[in-house]
Design a protein around this motif. Sequence first.
Motif, PDB file in Angstrom:
ATOM      1  N   GLU A 146      29.349  38.879  34.077  1.00 13.92           N
ATOM      2  CA  GLU A 146      28.772  38.625  32.758  1.00 13.92           C
ATOM      3  C   GLU A 146      28.723  39.894  31.931  1.00 13.92           C
ATOM      4  N   GLN A 147      28.406  41.012  32.572  1.00 12.38           N
ATOM      5  CA  GLN A 147      28.365  42.291  31.860  1.00 12.38           C
ATOM      6  C   GLN A 147      29.748  42.700  31.380  1.00 12.38           C
ATOM      7  N   LEU A 148      30.752  42.584  32.250  1.00 10.56           N
ATOM      8  CA  LEU A 148      32.117  42.944  31.867  1.00 10.56           C
ATOM      9  C   LEU A 148      32.633  42.055  30.735  1.00 10.56           C
ATOM     10  N   LYS A 149      32.275  40.778  30.775  1.00 18.46           N
ATOM     11  CA  LYS A 149      32.675  39.867  29.711  1.00 18.46           C
ATOM     12  C   LYS A 149      31.974  40.226  28.402  1.00 18.46           C
ATOM     13  N   ARG A 150      30.693  40.496  28.488  1.00 10.17           N
ATOM     14  CA  ARG A 150      29.914  40.844  27.300  1.00 10.17           C
ATOM     15  C   ARG A 150      30.415  42.136  26.655  1.00 10.17           C
ATOM     16  N   GLN A 151      30.856  43.073  27.479  1.00  4.23           N
ATOM     17  CA  GLN A 151      31.361  44.351  26.976  1.00  4.23           C
ATOM     18  C   GLN A 151      32.797  44.245  26.466  1.00  4.23           C
ATOM     19  N   GLY A 152      33.421  43.093  26.638  1.00  2.61           N
ATOM     20  CA  GLY A 152      34.786  42.900  26.167  1.00  2.61           C
ATOM     21  C   GLY A 152      35.837  43.552  27.034  1.00  2.61           C
ATOM     22  N   LYS A 153      35.496  43.857  28.291  1.00  2.00           N
ATOM     23  CA  LYS A 153      36.441  44.539  29.163  1.00  2.00           C
ATOM     24  C   LYS A 153      37.275  43.581  30.012  1.00  2.00           C
ATOM     25  N   VAL A 154      36.805  42.353  30.197  1.00  2.00           N
ATOM     26  CA  VAL A 154      37.526  41.338  30.959  1.00  2.00           C
ATOM     27  C   VAL A 154      37.388  40.005  30.240  1.00  2.00           C
ATOM     28  N   LYS A 155      38.512  39.283  30.117  1.00  2.00           N
ATOM     29  CA  LYS A 155      38.492  37.994  29.426  1.00  2.00           C
ATOM     30  C   LYS A 155      38.247  36.821  30.374  1.00  2.00           C
ATOM     31  N   GLN A 156      38.756  36.915  31.614  1.00  2.00           N
ATOM     32  CA  GLN A 156      38.681  35.795  32.554  1.00  2.00           C
ATOM     33  C   GLN A 156      38.619  36.374  33.968  1.00  2.00           C
ATOM     34  N   PHE A 157      38.025  35.610  34.892  1.00  2.00           N
ATOM     35  CA  PHE A 157      37.801  36.124  36.243  1.00  2.00           C
ATOM     36  C   PHE A 157      38.415  35.202  37.288  1.00  2.00           C
ATOM     37  N   GLY A 158      38.672  35.771  38.449  1.00  2.00           N
ATOM     38  CA  GLY A 158      39.170  35.005  39.572  1.00  2.00           C
ATOM     39  C   GLY A 158      38.941  35.763  40.860  1.00  2.00           C
ATOM     40  N   VAL A 159      39.555  35.266  41.924  1.00  2.00           N
ATOM     41  CA  VAL A 159      39.393  35.876  43.241  1.00  2.00           C
ATOM     42  C   VAL A 159      40.745  35.957  43.923  1.00  2.00           C
ATOM     43  N   SER A 160      40.780  36.669  45.033  1.00  2.00           N
ATOM     44  CA  SER A 160      42.000  36.795  45.814  1.00  2.00           C
ATOM     45  C   SER A 160      41.624  36.757  47.288  1.00  2.00           C
ATOM     46  N   ASN A 161      42.357  35.951  48.046  1.00  2.00           N
ATOM     47  CA  ASN A 161      42.148  35.836  49.487  1.00  2.00           C
ATOM     48  C   ASN A 161      40.783  35.252  49.857  1.00  2.00           C
ATOM     49  N   PHE A 162      40.216  34.437  48.987  1.00  2.00           N
ATOM     50  CA  PHE A 162      38.930  33.793  49.245  1.00  2.00           C
ATOM     51  C   PHE A 162      39.152  32.435  49.901  1.00  2.00           C
ATOM     52  N   SER A 163      38.274  32.071  50.807  1.00  2.00           N
ATOM     53  CA  SER A 163      38.274  30.726  51.378  1.00  2.00           C
ATOM     54  C   SER A 163      37.649  29.766  50.370  1.00  2.00           C
TER      55      SER A 163
END
Length: 305
Positions: A146-163
Amino acid sequence: MKTIQIGHLNQPSSRLIYGCMRINGDNSADAIEQGKNAIRAAVDAGYNHFDHADIYGNGECERIFGEVIKESPELRDQLIITSKAGIRFAGTPTADDVGRYDFSKEYITAQVEASLQRLNIDALDLFLLHRPDYLFDPQVVAETFEQLKRQGKVKQFGVSNFSPSQVSMLQSFSTEKLAVNQVEINIHNISAFENGTLDQCLEKHMVPMAWCPIATVVYEAWGNTFDQDTVNRIHQELDRQAQFYNEEKWIVILAWLMIHPANICPIVGSTNPERIKAATRALDIKYRREDWYRLLQARNGQPVP
């Protein structure tokens, strides 16, 4: 190039994703130039999605990509740029530190900022947690997102190698919808077909990104468990299919992956411009269900139950 929508990004992603893990080569001037040419070849071939991680080349791969962006700034708005973080190598930051995973707010925030600087961009289109941190607090990760989104540093999130259970757990805490799960999927490692990963991607409208998609076909799979008889059966069936589809075996295996309704997006990591372009031919193969199961049967050494 065929495309697919990932989350709420402003533009669709190319179905084939260019993986930047090897663009630094041996870090020589010639290798770096080859890496830059590979990036440009991918753009010319229709790829608009580029996959990074903070650890690729110890940051050099992101830096090289950032130089391409600096040299051709008009590219930025045409591209989807993904990076990952969460893996810490042994010896960092002190010599006796063990290799580990770290999803702490301080570490993730610092790594995103470092990636942005190396990539010469203001925001990541996608940020993925690289491998599950056994000790991560989902509430802390959610707050970090939420902080990264609010700061405009990331537009969308995901994961890698998650079950699937790890995805569900994190999503239950996060208001940011997880858009991607990047996992190993190839003829050797078919666990995503069996453990609910692809089922969940379909259910939650997540995009599965496949790393090492041509393992066993072009190079040995990560943690290979196949004996030579199994490899021979796979290649014998691929030889038949390559003749039927009038294509190379590694291109046929990309089509084998992409027929799945979850819309698997293979990550292409070659630095050879001809192979980067050739991979796009997989998108034109009208791959048959019967051949999917023929290859599975060759892999398993027996028919399906």
